[in-house]
Design a protein around this motif. Sequence first.
Motif, PDB file in Angstrom:
ATOM      1  N   SER A   1      28.192  38.970  64.155  1.00 42.00           N
ATOM      2  CA  SER A   1      28.789  38.961  62.788  1.00 42.00           C
ATOM      3  C   SER A   1      29.950  39.800  62.816  1.00 42.00           C
ATOM      4  O   SER A   1      30.524  40.202  63.544  1.00 42.00           O
ATOM      5  N   SER A   2      30.475  40.310  61.607  1.00 42.97           N
ATOM      6  CA  SER A   2      31.759  40.847  61.202  1.00 42.97           C
ATOM      7  C   SER A   2      31.423  41.748  60.032  1.00 42.97           C
ATOM      8  O   SER A   2      30.848  41.567  59.158  1.00 42.97           O
ATOM      9  N   SER A   3      32.223  42.897  59.909  1.00 47.92           N
ATOM     10  CA  SER A   3      32.282  43.737  58.974  1.00 47.92           C
ATOM     11  C   SER A   3      33.100  43.264  57.905  1.00 47.92           C
ATOM     12  O   SER A   3      33.071  44.077  56.696  1.00 47.92           O
TER      13      SER A   3
ATOM     14  N   TYR B   1      36.159  33.665  52.266  1.00 47.80           N
ATOM     15  CA  TYR B   1      35.536  32.691  52.723  1.00 47.80           C
ATOM     16  C   TYR B   1      34.846  33.236  53.980  1.00 47.80           C
ATOM     17  O   TYR B   1      34.012  33.028  54.558  1.00 47.80           O
ATOM     18  N   SER B   2      35.970  34.259  54.834  1.00 41.61           N
ATOM     19  CA  SER B   2      35.235  34.573  56.210  1.00 41.61           C
ATOM     20  C   SER B   2      34.098  35.629  55.894  1.00 41.61           C
ATOM     21  O   SER B   2      32.914  35.165  56.848  1.00 41.61           O
ATOM     22  N   GLY B   3      34.071  36.321  54.993  1.00 40.70           N
ATOM     23  CA  GLY B   3      32.709  37.082  54.647  1.00 40.70           C
ATOM     24  C   GLY B   3      31.669  36.341  54.147  1.00 40.70           C
ATOM     25  O   GLY B   3      30.435  36.358  54.695  1.00 40.70           O
ATOM     26  N   ARG B   4      32.084  35.428  53.193  1.00 43.19           N
ATOM     27  CA  ARG B   4      30.822  34.566  52.566  1.00 43.19           C
ATOM     28  C   ARG B   4      30.278  33.929  53.775  1.00 43.19           C
ATOM     29  O   ARG B   4      29.115  33.530  53.677  1.00 43.19           O
ATOM     30  N   VAL B   5      31.086  32.986  54.725  1.00 45.19           N
ATOM     31  CA  VAL B   5      30.249  32.155  55.671  1.00 45.19           C
ATOM     32  C   VAL B   5      29.683  32.928  56.384  1.00 45.19           C
ATOM     33  O   VAL B   5      28.514  32.479  57.196  1.00 45.19           O
TER      34      VAL B   5
ATOM     35  N   ARG C   1      27.154  43.614  62.971  1.00 47.91           N
ATOM     36  CA  ARG C   1      28.456  43.475  62.365  1.00 47.91           C
ATOM     37  C   ARG C   1      29.514  44.133  63.386  1.00 47.91           C
ATOM     38  O   ARG C   1      29.455  45.322  62.945  1.00 47.91           O
ATOM     39  N   LEU C   2      30.548  43.434  63.939  1.00 44.29           N
ATOM     40  CA  LEU C   2      31.247  44.199  64.833  1.00 44.29           C
ATOM     41  C   LEU C   2      32.550  44.309  63.627  1.00 44.29           C
ATOM     42  O   LEU C   2      33.022  43.519  62.979  1.00 44.29           O
ATOM     43  N   THR C   3      33.055  45.598  63.870  1.00 39.70           N
ATOM     44  CA  THR C   3      34.387  46.018  63.151  1.00 39.70           C
ATOM     45  C   THR C   3      35.567  45.299  63.975  1.00 39.70           C
ATOM     46  O   THR C   3      35.483  44.668  65.027  1.00 39.70           O
TER      47      THR C   3
END
Length: 285
Positions: free
Chosen positions: A110-112, A134-138, A157-159
């Motif tokens: 995932s992503s930070s 949208y990027s975080g929500r998805v 959650r990669l930074t």
Amino acid sequence: MSAPSVLIAGCGDVGGRLAEQMLAKGWQVYGLRRTIANLPAGVIGVAGDLFNEDCPETWPVGAVDYLVYCAAATDHDEAGYRAAYVQGLRNVLGWLDDYGQVPERLLFVSSSSVYEQQDGGWVDETSAAKASAYSGRVMLEAEQVALGSGIPASVVRLTGIYGPGREWLLTQVRRGYRVAVDPPLYGNRIHADDAAGLLAFLLNADQQGVVLDDCYIGVDDAPAPLAEVVAWLREYLGVTEWAEDASVRRTGSKRCSNARARALGWAPHYPSYREGYGAILAGKA
């Protein structure tokens, strides 16, 4: 005892680095991507499209002990993100089900971007993840698909990933990039090798019976103000001219903590931007 196997779905840059690390540990590695010719030597290619619900013809028929979902969106809009992270993951889970395969653990990359904190404070896995973009929500939606899959799962959650071929900031600095100094705009980063290294560490830990949490943040030891990073790179590169006006960064300001991963025994090879960018510029990373 046979070697454990891992299927890396979306075996691109970080996935390929992970594959090499797992092969070095004696694991059997399957790499799923559209073009398998680009996979590292030793990886068993699975030619397939994560965005297509049809199961790849070369899907492994034996046990899949571990699954790492490491996709990247090809279209950077909400539909593209949903196709890559939500529907793609559902497709892979469906293919596993078709073959009666139940991995020991799923790692979802995932992503930070799920964190919107903007006050420069510290963020960890217990911090509120309430994304409006949208990027975080998805990503949050995809994380829930992973955690609700029925397979023991951890989201990672990669930074901001950087490394060879991921040199946007270096290019901008060479062009005279300038950012605001006050208030500081904190950024978080992890070298691509360390991103893969964290995933490899978690796979090995689980295989050895270590109890994993359902979420880890992948970041180096030293979140830093972007202006500090830019100033260091300017000096290293010998850049003496830069834009008069500061550029505004699109993301928030936060400092992500890697304390949970470190508590397991993981440590980044590149603890800060200095070591990471220094190695890139010296041609050693």
